[in-house]
Design an enzyme around this catalytic site. Structure first.
Site, PDB file in Angstrom:
ATOM      1  N   ARG A  12       2.755 -21.725  32.871  1.00  8.98           N
ATOM      2  CA  ARG A  12       1.676 -20.760  32.601  1.00  8.98           C
ATOM      3  C   ARG A  12       2.329 -19.379  32.519  1.00  8.98           C
ATOM      4  O   ARG A  12       3.004 -18.950  33.456  1.00  8.98           O
ATOM      5  CB  ARG A  12       0.598 -20.799  33.698  1.00  8.98           C
ATOM      6  CG  ARG A  12      -0.120 -22.156  33.755  1.00  8.98           C
ATOM      7  CD  ARG A  12      -1.409 -22.073  34.556  1.00  8.98           C
ATOM      8  NE  ARG A  12      -2.429 -21.322  33.857  1.00  8.98           N
ATOM      9  CZ  ARG A  12      -3.561 -20.905  34.421  1.00  8.98           C
ATOM     10  NH1 ARG A  12      -3.797 -21.154  35.698  1.00  8.98           N
ATOM     11  NH2 ARG A  12      -4.452 -20.223  33.716  1.00  8.98           N
TER      12      ARG A  12
ATOM     13  N   ASN B 278      -6.282  -9.962  33.967  1.00  6.73           N
ATOM     14  CA  ASN B 278      -7.059 -10.887  34.812  1.00  6.73           C
ATOM     15  C   ASN B 278      -7.858 -11.795  33.887  1.00  6.73           C
ATOM     16  O   ASN B 278      -7.788 -11.667  32.651  1.00  6.73           O
ATOM     17  CB  ASN B 278      -7.966 -10.099  35.771  1.00  6.73           C
ATOM     18  CG  ASN B 278      -8.560 -10.989  36.853  1.00  6.73           C
ATOM     19  OD1 ASN B 278      -7.849 -11.792  37.466  1.00  6.73           O
ATOM     20  ND2 ASN B 278      -9.854 -10.904  37.077  1.00  6.73           N
ATOM     21  N   LYS B 279      -8.601 -12.693  34.470  1.00  4.72           N
ATOM     22  CA  LYS B 279      -9.334 -13.706  33.708  1.00  4.72           C
ATOM     23  C   LYS B 279     -10.144 -13.079  32.577  1.00  4.72           C
ATOM     24  O   LYS B 279     -10.741 -12.016  32.735  1.00  4.72           O
ATOM     25  CB  LYS B 279     -10.254 -14.462  34.678  1.00  4.72           C
ATOM     26  CG  LYS B 279     -11.065 -15.589  34.088  1.00  4.72           C
ATOM     27  CD  LYS B 279     -10.272 -16.585  33.307  1.00  4.72           C
ATOM     28  CE  LYS B 279      -9.144 -17.227  34.061  1.00  4.72           C
ATOM     29  NZ  LYS B 279      -8.203 -17.975  33.176  1.00  4.72           N
TER      30      LYS B 279
ATOM     31  N   ARG C 254      -4.550 -23.383  40.627  1.00  4.18           N
ATOM     32  CA  ARG C 254      -4.622 -22.255  39.708  1.00  4.18           C
ATOM     33  C   ARG C 254      -4.814 -20.995  40.552  1.00  4.18           C
ATOM     34  O   ARG C 254      -4.951 -21.076  41.772  1.00  4.18           O
ATOM     35  CB  ARG C 254      -5.698 -22.407  38.614  1.00  4.18           C
ATOM     36  CG  ARG C 254      -6.918 -23.209  38.903  1.00  4.18           C
ATOM     37  CD  ARG C 254      -7.828 -22.629  39.946  1.00  4.18           C
ATOM     38  NE  ARG C 254      -8.168 -21.247  39.632  1.00  4.18           N
ATOM     39  CZ  ARG C 254      -8.557 -20.356  40.486  1.00  4.18           C
ATOM     40  NH1 ARG C 254      -8.656 -20.644  41.767  1.00  4.18           N
ATOM     41  NH2 ARG C 254      -8.842 -19.124  40.124  1.00  4.18           N
ATOM     42  N   GLY C 255      -4.820 -19.836  39.847  1.00  7.13           N
ATOM     43  CA  GLY C 255      -4.884 -18.575  40.584  1.00  7.13           C
ATOM     44  C   GLY C 255      -3.460 -18.087  40.838  1.00  7.13           C
ATOM     45  O   GLY C 255      -2.568 -18.876  41.192  1.00  7.13           O
ATOM     46  N   ALA C 256      -3.270 -16.767  40.663  1.00  3.79           N
ATOM     47  CA  ALA C 256      -1.917 -16.212  40.658  1.00  3.79           C
ATOM     48  C   ALA C 256      -1.105 -16.565  41.910  1.00  3.79           C
ATOM     49  O   ALA C 256       0.029 -17.043  41.822  1.00  3.79           O
ATOM     50  CB  ALA C 256      -2.011 -14.695  40.503  1.00  3.79           C
TER      51      ALA C 256
ATOM     52  N   GLN D 103     -14.484 -20.966  36.883  1.00  6.58           N
ATOM     53  CA  GLN D 103     -13.913 -20.758  38.223  1.00  6.58           C
ATOM     54  C   GLN D 103     -14.934 -20.119  39.164  1.00  6.58           C
ATOM     55  O   GLN D 103     -14.922 -20.362  40.367  1.00  6.58           O
ATOM     56  CB  GLN D 103     -12.672 -19.853  38.147  1.00  6.58           C
ATOM     57  CG  GLN D 103     -11.440 -20.493  37.541  1.00  6.58           C
ATOM     58  CD  GLN D 103     -11.333 -20.251  36.060  1.00  6.58           C
ATOM     59  OE1 GLN D 103     -12.343 -20.058  35.383  1.00  6.58           O
ATOM     60  NE2 GLN D 103     -10.124 -20.269  35.531  1.00  6.58           N
TER      61      GLN D 103
ATOM     62  N   ASP E 223      -3.683 -11.233  37.661  1.00  4.05           N
ATOM     63  CA  ASP E 223      -2.555 -12.143  37.486  1.00  4.05           C
ATOM     64  C   ASP E 223      -1.250 -11.407  37.226  1.00  4.05           C
ATOM     65  O   ASP E 223      -0.161 -11.953  37.451  1.00  4.05           O
ATOM     66  CB  ASP E 223      -2.843 -13.121  36.344  1.00  4.05           C
ATOM     67  CG  ASP E 223      -3.947 -14.068  36.763  1.00  4.05           C
ATOM     68  OD1 ASP E 223      -5.128 -13.690  36.639  1.00  4.05           O
ATOM     69  OD2 ASP E 223      -3.628 -15.161  37.246  1.00  4.05           O
TER      70      ASP E 223
HETATM   71  O1  MRU Z   1      -6.774 -19.415  34.983  1.00  2.00           O
HETATM   72  P1  MRU Z   1      -6.800 -19.147  36.465  1.00  2.00           P
HETATM   73  O2  MRU Z   1      -7.919 -19.825  37.172  1.00  2.00           O
HETATM   74  O3  MRU Z   1      -5.459 -19.425  37.101  1.00  2.00           O
HETATM   75  O4  MRU Z   1      -7.050 -17.617  36.550  1.00  2.00           O
HETATM   76  C1  MRU Z   1      -7.244 -17.016  37.793  1.00  2.00           C
HETATM   77  C2  MRU Z   1      -7.660 -15.612  37.697  1.00  2.00           C
HETATM   78  O5  MRU Z   1      -7.748 -15.018  36.651  1.00  2.00           O
HETATM   79  C3  MRU Z   1      -7.841 -14.916  38.979  1.00  2.00           C
HETATM   80  O6  MRU Z   1      -8.825 -13.960  38.888  1.00  2.00           O
HETATM   81  C4  MRU Z   1      -6.505 -14.299  39.223  1.00  2.00           C
HETATM   82  O7  MRU Z   1      -5.522 -15.273  39.458  1.00  2.00           O
HETATM   83  C5  MRU Z   1      -6.459 -13.206  40.140  1.00  2.00           C
HETATM   84  S1  MRU Z   1      -6.586 -13.668  41.799  1.00  2.00           S
HETATM   85  C6  MRU Z   1      -5.341 -14.753  42.073  1.00  2.00           C
END
Ligand code: MRU
Length: 370
Positions: A94, A258-259, A54-56, A207, A248
Site C-alpha cells: 500500500r 487521509n481517506k 488497515r489504518g496507517a 470504515q 496516512d
Molecule cells: O484505507 P485505510 O482504511 O487503511 O485508510 C485509513 C485512513 O484513511 C485513516 O483515516 C488513516 O489511516 C488515518 S488514522 C490511522
C-alpha cells in the site's frame, strides 16, 4: 481497548508460539470477530493489501512484525538479501501511508548491521514489539494533548455535548491501541465530558460505518452514523463543533493525506468556521516532502469496491451486492490531500502545532535540516 469486556490490541504475538503474529480480520467486522494467524511475509503482505488490517499505524506495525517473520524464515547464508526482498514486497502493498515504509526501514536499519541470523531474529522481534508499544503510547499521548481542545469547547457550550465529526476509522483498529483521532474523544469521555460523534460512513469501504461505529459503541461513546455527504449540511446548521480526523502521510509543511473525502470535509469546515484538527503519531510525518497534493502517492484500489457492497442480510448471512450496472466503469482513489491552509492544527504525541513548517519544526527541531 475492550471487546466484550476483554482487552485487545489489534496485533500481537501468540502466547504459546511467538513465531505466529495474530490480528483481527477487519474485513469481517462489525458482524464477526475473527482472529487470524499470520505465519509468513506473504501472509502479512496479503493481510495488508487486502485490508484484513488497515489504518496507517496498524499497517506500520504489521509490516514490522512481517520483518520479524522474514528474519525467522531467512536462510543463514543469504539472510540480508532475504530481508531486503521482504522489505520490497511489504513496501509495494500500500503506497500512501508513511508508517509502512517507516517501520520496514527501521527494521532494516536495525537488522542489517548485525552479524548473526540469531541476533537478527531476536532484534527483529524486539523492534516489532517496540514499534507496536510506541504506537500505542503515542496514541495515548495524542489523547492527552487533544483533551484540552474538547474540554474548552465543552466549557464554551456550558457542558452541552461537544459534537465531533470524524471520517474513516482513525480509531484503535487503525493503530495498535487507542487510535489517533479517537484518542482525545476517548480521553474526554473518560473524563466525564459529554461528547457526541458524527460518524461518516466512508464510502466505499465503509470504515466509518463498519469500524468506527463499532468501536465507539464498544466504549459507550454516543455517536450517530451519517452519509459522507451530510457533514456540510450539519456544519451549516451549527451541529458540528470540531472535526477530528487521522492521516496516512503528513508533509513537513503540514499537508495531510487521509481517506478520500477528508478534503471535502475540510472545505466545508473552513467555510463554516468549524475547527479542523488532524491527529497523528510522529511516524506518519514524511519529512522528505513538502507539497502533499503533488508529491504524496495516492493509492488507487479496484473499482469493484465502489460497485459492490458487502454486509449481512436479515438472516445474518454475509452477502455482497452489486450496486451499479455490471459493466459500469468505476474509479477508486483511496485518499485525498487536504492542504495545510485548511487545517486548524495537528495533534501528535509531542503536542499541538499549527499546520505550517515552522511550527511543526518547533516540536521537531531534529528535522530542521532533512
Ligand atoms: O484505507 P485505510 O482504511 O487503511 O485508510 C485509513 C485512513 O484513511 C485513516 O483515516 C488513516 O489511516 C488515518 S488514522 C490511522
Amino acid at each position: 481497548m475492550k471487546i466484550n469486556g476483554q482487552h485487545y490490541r489489534t496485533i500481537w504475538l501468540d502466547n504459546d508460539d511467538p513465531r505466529i503474529v495474530k490480528i483481527i480480520d477487519q474485513r469481517r467486522l462489525p458482524h464477526t470477530l475473527v482472529v487470524e494467524e499470520l505465519r509468513t511475509v506473504e501472509d502479512c503482505c496479503r493481510a495488508i493489501k487486502e485490508m484484513h488490517v488497515r489504518g496507517a499505524g496498524l499497517i506500520g506495525a504489521t509490516a514490522a512484525f512481517a520483518m520479524y517473520s522474514a528474519a525467522l524464515a531467512a536462510p543463514a547464508a543469504d539472510c540480508d538479501r532475504f530481508l531486503r526482498q521482504a522489505a520490497t514486497s511489504l513496501q509495494a502493498t500500500r503506497p500512501t501511508a508513511s508508517n509502512l515504509a517507516w517501520a520496514v526501514n527501521r527494521q532494516l536499519a536495525t537488522l542489517l548491521p548485525l552479524d548473526s541470523l540469531t541476533a537478527k531474529q531476536e532484534a527483529a522481534k524486539i523492534t516489532a514489539q517496540t514499534i507496536a508499544d510506541e504506537d500505542a503510547a503515542a496514541c495515548r499521548q495524542i489523547g492527552e494533548h487533544g483533551l484540552p481542545l474538547i474540554a474548552a469547547i465543552s466549557r464554551r457550550k456550558g457542558g452541552l455535548p461537544v459534537n465531533i465529526l470524524t471520517h474513516c476509522n482513525a480509531g484503535w483498529l487503525a493503530f495498535v491501541d487507542y487510535g489517533s483521532a479517537t484518542a482525545p474523544i476517548y480521553a474526554a469521555h473518560q473524563a466525564g465530558i459529554p461528547v457526541h460523534v458524527w460518524v461518516d460512513e466512508t464510502r466505499p469501504w465503509l470504515q466509518g460505518a463498519r469500524l468506527t461505529a463499532w468501536e465507539l459503541a464498544g466504549e459507550a461513546v454516543p455517536h450517530t452514523l451519517i452519509t459522507d455527504n451530510a457533514g456540510g449540511h450539519l456544519m451549516q446548521h451549527g451541529q458540528v463543533d470540531l472535526v477530528l480526523v487521522g492521516t496516512d502521510r503528513t508533509t513537513r509543511r503540514g499537508d495531510v493525506a487521509n481517506k478520500i473525502g477528508t478534503y471535502l470535509k475540510a472545505l466545508a469546515a473552513s467555510d463554516n468556521s468549524v475547527p479542523f484538527y488532524v491527529a497523528l503519531p510522529s511516524s506518519t510525518f514524511d519529512w522528505q516532502i513538502a507539497d502533499g497534493v503533488n508529491e504524496i502517492p495516492i493509492e488507487y484500489r479496484s473499482g469493484d469496491e465502489v460497485k459492490f457492497l458487502a454486509g449481512i442480510d436479515s438472516d445474518g448471512i454475509e452477502r455482497e451486492l452489486l450496486l451499479a450496472p455490471p459493466l459500469c466503469p468505476a474509479v477508486n482513489p483511496g485518499f485525498d490531500v487536504t492542504p495545510a491552509r485548511l487545517i486548524s492544527g495537528l495533534i501528535s504525541e509531542r503536542g499541538i502545532m499549527k499546520a505550517d513548517e515552522s511550527d511543526i519544526l518547533r516540536l521537531y527541531p531534529e528535522q530542521q535540516s532533512v
